[in-house]
Write a protein that holds these residues in place. Structure first.
Motif, PDB file in Angstrom:
ATOM      1  N   PRO A  99       0.766  -1.404  -0.153  1.00  0.00           N
ATOM      2  CA  PRO A  99      -0.001   0.055   0.020  1.00  0.00           C
ATOM      3  C   PRO A  99       0.908   1.242  -0.092  1.00  0.00           C
ATOM      4  O   PRO A  99       2.049   1.046   0.038  1.00  0.00           O
ATOM      5  CB  PRO A  99      -0.532  -0.047   1.281  1.00  0.00           C
ATOM      6  CG  PRO A  99       0.065  -0.989   2.292  1.00  0.00           C
ATOM      7  CD  PRO A  99       0.950  -1.931   1.364  1.00  0.00           C
ATOM      8  N   ILE A 100       0.120   2.399   0.209  1.00  0.00           N
ATOM      9  CA  ILE A 100       0.650   3.882   0.166  1.00  0.00           C
ATOM     10  C   ILE A 100       0.407   4.170   1.627  1.00  0.00           C
ATOM     11  O   ILE A 100      -0.893   4.007   1.993  1.00  0.00           O
ATOM     12  CB  ILE A 100       0.279   4.719  -0.861  1.00  0.00           C
ATOM     13  CG1 ILE A 100       0.635   4.524  -2.327  1.00  0.00           C
ATOM     14  CG2 ILE A 100       0.666   6.222  -0.445  1.00  0.00           C
ATOM     15  CD1 ILE A 100      -0.168   5.129  -3.252  1.00  0.00           C
ATOM     16  N   ALA A 101       1.437   4.627   2.238  1.00  0.00           N
ATOM     17  CA  ALA A 101       1.253   4.949   3.577  1.00  0.00           C
ATOM     18  C   ALA A 101       1.435   6.476   3.699  1.00  0.00           C
ATOM     19  O   ALA A 101       2.555   7.027   3.777  1.00  0.00           O
ATOM     20  CB  ALA A 101       2.158   4.266   4.733  1.00  0.00           C
ATOM     21  N   CYS A 102       0.201   7.188   3.670  1.00  0.00           N
ATOM     22  CA  CYS A 102       0.304   8.593   3.967  1.00  0.00           C
ATOM     23  C   CYS A 102      -0.462   8.978   5.102  1.00  0.00           C
ATOM     24  O   CYS A 102      -1.577   8.808   5.426  1.00  0.00           O
ATOM     25  CB  CYS A 102      -0.667   9.039   2.827  1.00  0.00           C
ATOM     26  SG  CYS A 102      -0.727  10.793   2.430  1.00  0.00           S
ATOM     27  N   HIS A 103       0.463   9.860   5.897  1.00  0.00           N
ATOM     28  CA  HIS A 103      -0.044  10.359   7.213  1.00  0.00           C
ATOM     29  C   HIS A 103      -1.294  11.047   7.053  1.00  0.00           C
ATOM     30  O   HIS A 103      -1.509  11.977   6.199  1.00  0.00           O
ATOM     31  CB  HIS A 103       1.129  11.065   8.033  1.00  0.00           C
ATOM     32  CG  HIS A 103       1.002  11.138   9.366  1.00  0.00           C
ATOM     33  ND1 HIS A 103       0.134  12.447   9.998  1.00  0.00           N
ATOM     34  CD2 HIS A 103       1.164  10.604  10.674  1.00  0.00           C
ATOM     35  CE1 HIS A 103       0.073  12.341  11.190  1.00  0.00           C
ATOM     36  NE2 HIS A 103       0.725  11.224  11.678  1.00  0.00           N
ATOM     37  N   PRO A 104      -2.356  11.024   7.728  1.00  0.00           N
ATOM     38  CA  PRO A 104      -3.333  12.037   7.918  1.00  0.00           C
ATOM     39  C   PRO A 104      -2.926  13.535   7.743  1.00  0.00           C
ATOM     40  O   PRO A 104      -3.894  14.308   7.060  1.00  0.00           O
ATOM     41  CB  PRO A 104      -4.266  11.814   8.864  1.00  0.00           C
ATOM     42  CG  PRO A 104      -3.657  10.210   9.488  1.00  0.00           C
ATOM     43  CD  PRO A 104      -2.204  10.204   8.964  1.00  0.00           C
ATOM     44  N   THR A 105      -1.905  13.999   8.346  1.00  0.00           N
ATOM     45  CA  THR A 105      -1.506  15.496   8.091  1.00  0.00           C
ATOM     46  C   THR A 105      -0.840  15.756   7.098  1.00  0.00           C
ATOM     47  O   THR A 105      -0.212  17.001   6.926  1.00  0.00           O
ATOM     48  CB  THR A 105      -0.817  15.777   9.535  1.00  0.00           C
ATOM     49  OG1 THR A 105       0.356  14.931   9.446  1.00  0.00           O
ATOM     50  CG2 THR A 105      -1.892  15.566  10.889  1.00  0.00           C
ATOM     51  N   ALA A 106      -0.343  14.679   6.235  1.00  0.00           N
ATOM     52  CA  ALA A 106       0.374  15.113   4.835  1.00  0.00           C
ATOM     53  C   ALA A 106      -0.553  15.839   3.864  1.00  0.00           C
ATOM     54  O   ALA A 106      -1.576  15.388   3.937  1.00  0.00           O
ATOM     55  CB  ALA A 106       1.165  14.033   4.519  1.00  0.00           C
ATOM     56  N   TRP A 107       0.033  16.554   2.985  1.00  0.00           N
ATOM     57  CA  TRP A 107      -0.556  16.939   1.893  1.00  0.00           C
ATOM     58  C   TRP A 107      -0.052  16.586   0.620  1.00  0.00           C
ATOM     59  O   TRP A 107       1.187  16.677   0.371  1.00  0.00           O
ATOM     60  CB  TRP A 107      -0.713  18.764   2.083  1.00  0.00           C
ATOM     61  CG  TRP A 107      -1.350  19.172   0.686  1.00  0.00           C
ATOM     62  CD1 TRP A 107      -2.836  19.369   0.486  1.00  0.00           C
ATOM     63  CD2 TRP A 107      -0.900  19.696  -0.408  1.00  0.00           C
ATOM     64  NE1 TRP A 107      -2.896  19.730  -0.638  1.00  0.00           N
ATOM     65  CE2 TRP A 107      -1.690  20.062  -1.355  1.00  0.00           C
ATOM     66  CE3 TRP A 107       0.585  19.738  -0.801  1.00  0.00           C
ATOM     67  CZ2 TRP A 107      -1.566  20.591  -2.542  1.00  0.00           C
ATOM     68  CZ3 TRP A 107       0.750  20.268  -2.085  1.00  0.00           C
ATOM     69  CH2 TRP A 107      -0.239  20.858  -2.883  1.00  0.00           C
ATOM     70  N   ILE A 108      -1.043  15.988  -0.161  1.00  0.00           N
ATOM     71  CA  ILE A 108      -0.349  15.542  -1.559  1.00  0.00           C
ATOM     72  C   ILE A 108      -1.380  16.530  -2.670  1.00  0.00           C
ATOM     73  O   ILE A 108      -2.495  16.044  -2.509  1.00  0.00           O
ATOM     74  CB  ILE A 108      -0.392  14.114  -1.707  1.00  0.00           C
ATOM     75  CG1 ILE A 108       0.467  13.360  -0.561  1.00  0.00           C
ATOM     76  CG2 ILE A 108       0.045  13.840  -2.992  1.00  0.00           C
ATOM     77  CD1 ILE A 108       0.269  11.752  -0.608  1.00  0.00           C
ATOM     78  N   ALA A 109      -0.769  16.932  -3.440  1.00  0.00           N
ATOM     79  CA  ALA A 109      -1.565  17.450  -4.599  1.00  0.00           C
ATOM     80  C   ALA A 109      -2.287  16.424  -5.300  1.00  0.00           C
ATOM     81  O   ALA A 109      -2.013  15.196  -5.476  1.00  0.00           O
ATOM     82  CB  ALA A 109      -0.591  18.248  -5.487  1.00  0.00           C
ATOM     83  N   GLY A 110      -3.736  16.927  -5.852  1.00  0.00           N
ATOM     84  CA  GLY A 110      -4.536  15.788  -6.270  1.00  0.00           C
ATOM     85  C   GLY A 110      -3.914  15.216  -7.722  1.00  0.00           C
ATOM     86  O   GLY A 110      -4.295  14.113  -7.991  1.00  0.00           O
ATOM     87  N   ASP A 111      -3.038  15.878  -8.271  1.00  0.00           N
ATOM     88  CA  ASP A 111      -2.588  15.264  -9.609  1.00  0.00           C
ATOM     89  C   ASP A 111      -1.088  14.725  -9.313  1.00  0.00           C
ATOM     90  O   ASP A 111      -0.524  14.462 -10.569  1.00  0.00           O
ATOM     91  CB  ASP A 111      -2.385  16.458 -10.561  1.00  0.00           C
ATOM     92  CG  ASP A 111      -1.742  17.669 -10.493  1.00  0.00           C
ATOM     93  OD1 ASP A 111      -1.291  17.492  -9.048  1.00  0.00           O
ATOM     94  OD2 ASP A 111      -1.646  18.472 -11.231  1.00  0.00           O
ATOM     95  N   ALA A 112      -0.598  14.583  -8.077  1.00  0.00           N
ATOM     96  CA  ALA A 112       0.686  13.789  -7.907  1.00  0.00           C
ATOM     97  C   ALA A 112       0.476  12.490  -8.152  1.00  0.00           C
ATOM     98  O   ALA A 112      -0.592  11.851  -8.095  1.00  0.00           O
ATOM     99  CB  ALA A 112       1.101  14.265  -6.709  1.00  0.00           C
ATOM    100  N   ARG A 113       1.447  11.871  -8.600  1.00  0.00           N
ATOM    101  CA  ARG A 113       1.294  10.250  -8.657  1.00  0.00           C
ATOM    102  C   ARG A 113       2.306   9.644  -7.813  1.00  0.00           C
ATOM    103  O   ARG A 113       3.506   9.919  -7.525  1.00  0.00           O
ATOM    104  CB  ARG A 113       1.901  10.113 -10.264  1.00  0.00           C
ATOM    105  CG  ARG A 113       0.764  10.313 -11.141  1.00  0.00           C
ATOM    106  CD  ARG A 113       0.996   9.899 -12.648  1.00  0.00           C
ATOM    107  NE  ARG A 113       2.181   8.986 -12.742  1.00  0.00           N
ATOM    108  CZ  ARG A 113       3.057   8.841 -13.928  1.00  0.00           C
ATOM    109  NH1 ARG A 113       2.678   9.952 -14.771  1.00  0.00           N
ATOM    110  NH2 ARG A 113       3.885   7.866 -14.204  1.00  0.00           N
TER     111      ARG A 113
END
Ligand SMILES: CC(C)(COP(=O)(O)OP(=O)(O)OC[C@H]1O[C@@H](n2cnc3c(N)ncnc32)[C@H](O)[C@@H]1OP(=O)(O)O)[C@@H](O)C(=O)NCCC(=O)NCCS
Length: 223
Positions: A99-113
């Motif tokens: 999986p991808i582990a993304c912390h709830p407080t991180a921000w990822i642009a919607g169009d990032a891959r």
């Protein structure tokens, strides 16, 4: 505390610091940590409730005893991105979902891959049109700006700033608090020292430190 919406079994490969970092938030994303593995036989599980079941020699037998194939992440940080990638691929060959582990407080642009096994930690940011290949770590409070390309197994250390349009090679490690100026290329397997400011392209397999960053070592390509 957020409710657990689901409970999917997950194992971590690696039972030291990066495992602790991931364990802090993965349950909030619905993962249930069922076991740890580590090739180092001399360490103990850091979690009372999660067994450490050995290394590669034990994994296949353990997996065959499970009702459900768990998902898996390689909890290997620092400058060991190649190990992280190699273990992740090995686990995937057993059918483990990565999986991808993304912390709830991180921000990822919607169009990032974002590739499989990426670990995007607390308060970090990934800007528009950036691409993270598999097994990349964006560490705590690190910032990756627009249109960056981070090669597989690369690691952006805590608080580091990667400006726009930067390319970071596979397995490269940008140390804590370092800055990479826009449009530069960091070669694969290269290490940038903590707090350094990179003002020019860096080749593969070097260690560079300071402001401006200067090459101080050649890394063995096997490192
Ligand atoms: C760059 C680094 C990998 C070098 O480690 P090393 O190979 O063990 O090198 P040394 O500690 O022997 O240092 C070699 C020289 O570089 C200097 N140096 C080391 N790191 C430096 C840094 N970040 N900035 C400036 N100079 C540095 C040392 O002072 C030493 O200088 P000298 O030869 O004049 O005495 C390490 O110092 C570093 O910065 N690691 C990043 C750690 C980090 O960010 N961790 C995040 C954890 S997620």
């Amino acid at each position: 505390m957020s409710p657990v919406v689901d409970s999917r079994p997950l194992i971590l490969w690696g039972a030291t610091g990066q495992a602790k970092v991931l364990k802090e938030f993965l349950p909030r994303l619905g993962w249930r940590l069922v076991a740890l593995f580590d090739n180092n036989p001399s360490i103990l599980s850091p979690f009372a409730e999660v067994p450490l079941l050995g290394g590669k020699e034990n994994f296949a037998d353990w997996l065959s005893s499970q009702d459900e194939i768990p998902s898996a992440l390689a909890a290997i940080g620092g400058d060991r991105g190649r190990d992280r990638l190699q273990i992740q691929r090995w686990l995937a060959e057993f059918g483990c979902w990565i999986p991808i582990a993304c912390h709830p407080t991180a921000w990822i642009a919607g169009d990032a891959r974002i590739g499989a096994g990426c670990q995007i930690l607390a308060r970090s940011a990934v800007g528009t049109e950036s691409i993270l290949e598999d097994a990349v770590i964006i560490n705590t409070s690190a910032s990756v700006d627009h249109e960056c390309h981070l090669g597989e197994g690369s690691h952006i250390g805590p608080g580091a700033v990667v400006c726009g349009c930067v390319s970071v090679g596979s397995g490269a490690f940008i140390g804590a608090g370092a800055t990479v100026l826009p449009r530069l290329t960091i070669g694969s397997n290269t290490v940038v020292g903590a707090g350094s400011v990179v003002t020019a392209n860096l080749p593969p397999d070097v260690v560079a430190v300071g402001n401006p960053a200067r090459i101080i070592q050649i890394r063995n390509a096997a490192q």
